[in-house]
Design an enzyme around this catalytic site. Structure first.
Site, PDB file in Angstrom:
ATOM      1  N   LYS A 489       0.840  -1.195   0.000  1.00 52.92           N
ATOM      2  CA  LYS A 489       0.000   0.000   0.000  1.00 52.92           C
ATOM      3  C   LYS A 489       0.878   1.248   0.000  1.00 52.92           C
ATOM      4  O   LYS A 489       2.088   1.175   0.242  1.00 52.92           O
ATOM      5  CB  LYS A 489      -0.919  -0.003   1.223  1.00 52.92           C
ATOM      6  CG  LYS A 489      -0.186  -0.042   2.554  1.00 52.92           C
ATOM      7  CD  LYS A 489      -1.149  -0.084   3.714  1.00 52.92           C
ATOM      8  CE  LYS A 489      -0.389  -0.096   5.046  1.00 52.92           C
ATOM      9  NZ  LYS A 489      -1.292  -0.036   6.203  1.00 52.92           N
ATOM     10  N   TYR A 714      13.703  31.603   3.041  1.00 54.12           N
ATOM     11  CA  TYR A 714      12.506  32.370   3.396  1.00 54.12           C
ATOM     12  C   TYR A 714      12.517  32.771   4.872  1.00 54.12           C
ATOM     13  O   TYR A 714      12.974  32.023   5.737  1.00 54.12           O
ATOM     14  CB  TYR A 714      11.249  31.545   3.114  1.00 54.12           C
ATOM     15  CG  TYR A 714      10.922  31.410   1.639  1.00 54.12           C
ATOM     16  CD1 TYR A 714      10.619  32.526   0.867  1.00 54.12           C
ATOM     17  CD2 TYR A 714      10.916  30.163   1.035  1.00 54.12           C
ATOM     18  CE1 TYR A 714      10.316  32.400  -0.479  1.00 54.12           C
ATOM     19  CE2 TYR A 714      10.614  30.015  -0.304  1.00 54.12           C
ATOM     20  CZ  TYR A 714      10.318  31.149  -1.066  1.00 54.12           C
ATOM     21  OH  TYR A 714      10.018  31.016  -2.402  1.00 54.12           O
ATOM     22  N   MET A 763       9.858  24.595  -1.064  1.00 53.61           N
ATOM     23  CA  MET A 763       9.013  23.624  -1.757  1.00 53.61           C
ATOM     24  C   MET A 763       9.830  22.710  -2.660  1.00 53.61           C
ATOM     25  O   MET A 763       9.622  21.492  -2.683  1.00 53.61           O
ATOM     26  CB  MET A 763       7.951  24.334  -2.598  1.00 53.61           C
ATOM     27  CG  MET A 763       7.033  23.368  -3.347  1.00 53.61           C
ATOM     28  SD  MET A 763       5.800  24.195  -4.380  1.00 53.61           S
ATOM     29  CE  MET A 763       4.733  24.895  -3.122  1.00 53.61           C
TER      30      MET A 763
END
Length: 819
Positions: A489, A714, A763
């Protein structure tokens, strides 16, 4: 192939008893894997007994395929009078005896290589150097074990002029059998280290065990600067047989190194002051040590120095593995660009055979430069191509064209790799399985680069051999009759469900389990035939269960009624699995449901009970042992109540990876293997026994030097108080590199050193501190793998390894390999 033998000869060699079949047979090949038989009429199948399976299990099918000669244990009950049976006390020992006989027929030099590290590299590099002057046989990949060495010997042909074999052992008492097989005239002892120390009383005993390989050798090559090794060699090996090299004066070869920008110059001076100078593009210590072993080996065999230098010029880093990669236009690529001999080709084609089916099977192959003239190898290459039903052969080189007339329109030939690249058009390939294998000189890396799918600079490598190792670790702890269900899974814990399921299918796993119906559908669409349990089937997906032969988990009386009603209306018969809640309190039947559930099962004509199971909530941790045992006892009671009055007994299972370790007495009929298969031993008791399956790696995009006080990322969260250097890596939280690794909580390995995360994880990128390190763009960075514990990383940010594994984004390219 082997020198032709008759069954009665094999019986004599192995001291076995023989029952001749009705069909006379000449043995030209020996196989231990039923999937790799390509010439049944002339193959002897040796039924080895392994940790996970008994080779005798496959004999009935092999008889149907035309194989008529079998070497089996003396207690095997087979009585088919049509075939020949050779019965022996120990099939592995018999395999070794046949190999020893075949070795005795090879009257040319054989070099045996052992040591703790570098065996495979030295074997490959020495083989490449010798191939400049000789036709070379060498053990494929890391075939150095009690079974691998015999298989390597079977690849030695009469036309070979020299053989190079590596030998590995892991415990005391193993070398004696391998020495009886190989009896090398020339030995190389690479070095001694900590590998497999646990299998020997002491490091000295390990050295002595390995030295048994060279007890009858004419010469032994070693580095005299390794003092522990030297002490034992000088105690056990006569001085006249020793060939020592050293960076200090007084050895048979005194080495001087001059490391340069583009490599290193190796100067070897003999005791008579004669000098040899060689150049290599390698400059790291380990590679120079391995190359020196290879050079001294070639010189000892009498190879001219200029030809040795010619071989050194062609050496490249050895990627000792087959890699399975995503290709363009939904193709799959098997990258075998390091291999260029018959045994390597056989292994690569066998690997190809195990992969899921595609539209065509395509082989891109170069001349076999290490095998000598084409008359030595071309007939066998043709047989392999035909036996494996290759749809298209693309050949490069002048020698391969001799097989073209036998392939009709199924072949295309080119003299050079450049001419092939000019011809190759990406649009020509679509849903194909492509094996690329060739000599280093042909530079087939460029072919791989053209055909490889470009997804992302970050790569998740999955070691299928490690997966097999981990499976065997757990399998050895089970009763022989206990079945194994493997959880695939969540994209097989991030590893890629289809390819991992395909490998598990080839290993003989009994069941697979997925979380949702669509995961099972994907597996079926890609050729997975194993039974598949679906943990969370939704009502709207019932029709897919029937269409794709998937087996849903039923967890409540209401869900049972809905599924039963649908199946009755559709005249469908479905196998189902019952989930009992004994403490998880997530899904599952309660104890008070048993009577009503039994009545529904008896009344149903459309639902067949396949298994009953429960989930252990704390098998990972010792602190929950009492509760786990309470769960198991409750499960025992619940399933006994349910089974009263049922005609057919389903499979019973409760143990997960942790449970297999802690509660082996509760195996019942099947166990469910999950995170343990992927290299994480959750109980903490056997971490060293499992191998890391996944390695997440990326490369440095850019290196910047920052002044004191400058900030990174950031929100200016990364403060370089004293200045320094940072490296930017193309991996971020969108790829699965958790944002909680920000500000020093996470790190990567670059050049074997930790580089901590600076600032916030972005990201698509992350910055790491490489101050004091010589790092440049393009350097490799290991995010996790064998050298970085996944458990430790997870603990750093307060999570579990499951989360880190399953969070790896689908945009990260998966590469599957056999090392």
């Amino acid at each position: 192939m082997i020198q032709t033998l008759h069954p009665d000869q094999i019986a004599a060699i192995t001291s076995g008893t023989i029952s001749l079949g009705k069909t006379p047979v000449e043995i030209k090949r020996i196989s231990i894997d039923s999937r790799q038989v390509i010439d049944p009429a002339h193959t002897l199948f040796v039924a080895l007994v392994g940790a996970k399976i008994d080779g005798a299990k496959f004999i009935p099918q092999l008889i149907k395929e035309g194989l008529t000669c079998f070497l089996v244990s003396e207690n095997y009950a087979g009585t088919n009078a049509e075939v020949t049976w050779i019965r022996v006390a120990d099939t592995r020992q018999a395999l070794q005896q046949v190999a020893a006989f075949q070795r005795s027929l090879f009257q040319k030099p054989l070099i045996g290589i052992t040591g703790s590290n570098g065996k495979t590299i030295v074997k490959e590099w020495l083989g490449q150097i010798l191939a400049e002057h000789y036709s070379v046989a060498k053990s494929p990949k890391s075939y150095n074990s009690q079974v691998g060495v015999p298989l390597s010997v079977f690849g030695m042909e009469s036309y070979h002029q020299v053989a190079v074999m590596e030998v590995g052992i892991s415990k005391a008492g193993e070398m004696k059998a391998l020495e009886k097989i190989l009896k090398p005239q020339l030995g190389i002892f690479t070095n001694i280290g900590a590998a497999h120390d646990e299998g020997f009383p002491s490091r000295k005993e390990k050295i002595r065990e390995k030295l048994q390989l060279f007890q009858d050798s004419e010469f032994l090559i070693y580095c005299r600067d390794q003092l522990e090794l030297t002490e034992e060699i000088q105690s056990w090996i006569p001085l006249e047989k020793q060939i020592a090299w050293s960076d200090r004066a007084g050895a048979d070869f005194t080495r001087s190194l001059k490391v340069q920008d583009q490599g290193a110059r190796i100067i070897l001076m003999k005791a008579d002051l004669s000098t040899f100078t060689f150049f290599t593009q390698f400059a790291d210590r380990a590679s120079l040590e391995n190359i020196t072993h290879a050079i001294v080996g070639a010189l000892t065999l009498g190879m001219p120095a200029d030809l040795i230098q010619q071989g050194l010029t062609h050496l490249k880093p050895i990627e000792m593995r087959l890699s399975l990669k995503a290709g363009i236009n939904d193709c799959m690529l098997i990258d075998d660009t390091y291999s260029n001999d018959l045994e390597g080709l056989r292994i690569a084609l066998d690997f190809m055979k195990l992969q899921r089916k595609k539209r065509r099977k395509i082989l891109i192959l170069s001349d076999l430069l290490q095998q000598g003239p084409s008359e030595h190898w071309a007939p066998e290459v043709l047989r392999l191509i035909q036996a494996h039903e290759i749809d298209l052969v693309i050949g490069v080189g002048r020698e391969l064209t001799v097989i073209g007339e036998h392939l009709d329109d199924k072949a295309q030939f080119f003299e050079t790799t450049d001419s092939l690249l000019n011809w190759l058009k990406p649009e020509f390939f679509h849903q194909d399985l492509i094996l690329v294998t060739g000599a280093r000189a042909f530079g087939f890396e460029s072919v791989i680069n053209l055909l490889q799918q470009r997804i992302h600079g970050t790569v998740l490598e999955i070691n299928l051999n490690a997966l097999t190792h981990n499976f065997n670790f757990f399998k050895k702890r089970l009763n022989p009759q206990t079945k194994v269900m493997v959880m695939v899974k969540a994209f097989a814990y991030g590893g890629g469900a289809v390819e991992i399921a395909n490998h598990l299918q080839s290993m003989g796993v009994d069941y697979l389990a997925v979380a949702y119906t669509d995961e099972g559908v994907t597996l079926r669409q890609h050729g997975i035939q194993l039974p598949i349990m679906v943990l969370n089937p939704l009502e709207e997906s019932f029709h897919f269960l029937r269409q794709f032969d998937l087996e849903p988990v039923v967890f409540s009386l209401d869900f049972f009624q809905k599924l039963n009603l649908w199946a009755a209306e559709q005249h469908a018969l479905l196998k189902i699995h019952l989930d009992f809640d004994t403490g998880m309190h997530r899904l599952g039947f309660e104890e008070e449901d048993m009577k009503a559930l039994r009545e529904q099962i008896i009344a149903s004509k459309n639902l067949e009970l396949a298994s009953i199971y429960t989930h252990l909530v704390g098998a990972d941790e010792q602190i929950h042992e009492e509760f786990s045992r309470e769960q198991l006892e409750k499960f025992q009671q619940m399933k006994d109540i349910l089974l009263q009055g049922l005609d057919k007994k389903p499979l019973i299972h409760a143990l997960n990876s942790g449970g297999i370790i802690r509660f082996p007495e509760f195996q019942w009929d099947m166990v469910r293997l999950g995170i343990g298969l992927y290299g994480v031993e959750v109980t903490g008791g056997f971490d060293a026994e499992l191998q890391s399956v996944s390695t997440l790696k990326t490369t440095v995009s850019q290196v910047k030097t920052l002044m004191p006080g400058e900030t990174v990322g950031y929100s200016r969260k990364g403060l370089m108080e004293n200045g320094g250097k940072i490296a930017t890596l193309p991996i971020g939280y969108a790829d699965g590199f958790d944002r909680r690794f920000s500000n020093g909580k996470g790190y990567v390995l670059i050049q074997g050193k930790k580089a901590a995360v600076v600032g916030n994880v972005c990201m698509d990128m992350v910055m790491v501190d490489v101050s004091g390190m010589e790092v440049k763009a393009g350097d490799e960075a290991i995010v996790y793998g064998e050298e970085i514990s996944l458990k430790a990383l997870a603990e750093n940010i307060g999570t579990i390894p499951y989360e880190l594994l399953t969070n790896i984004s689908s945009r990260v390219k998966r590469v599957y390999y056999l090392d």
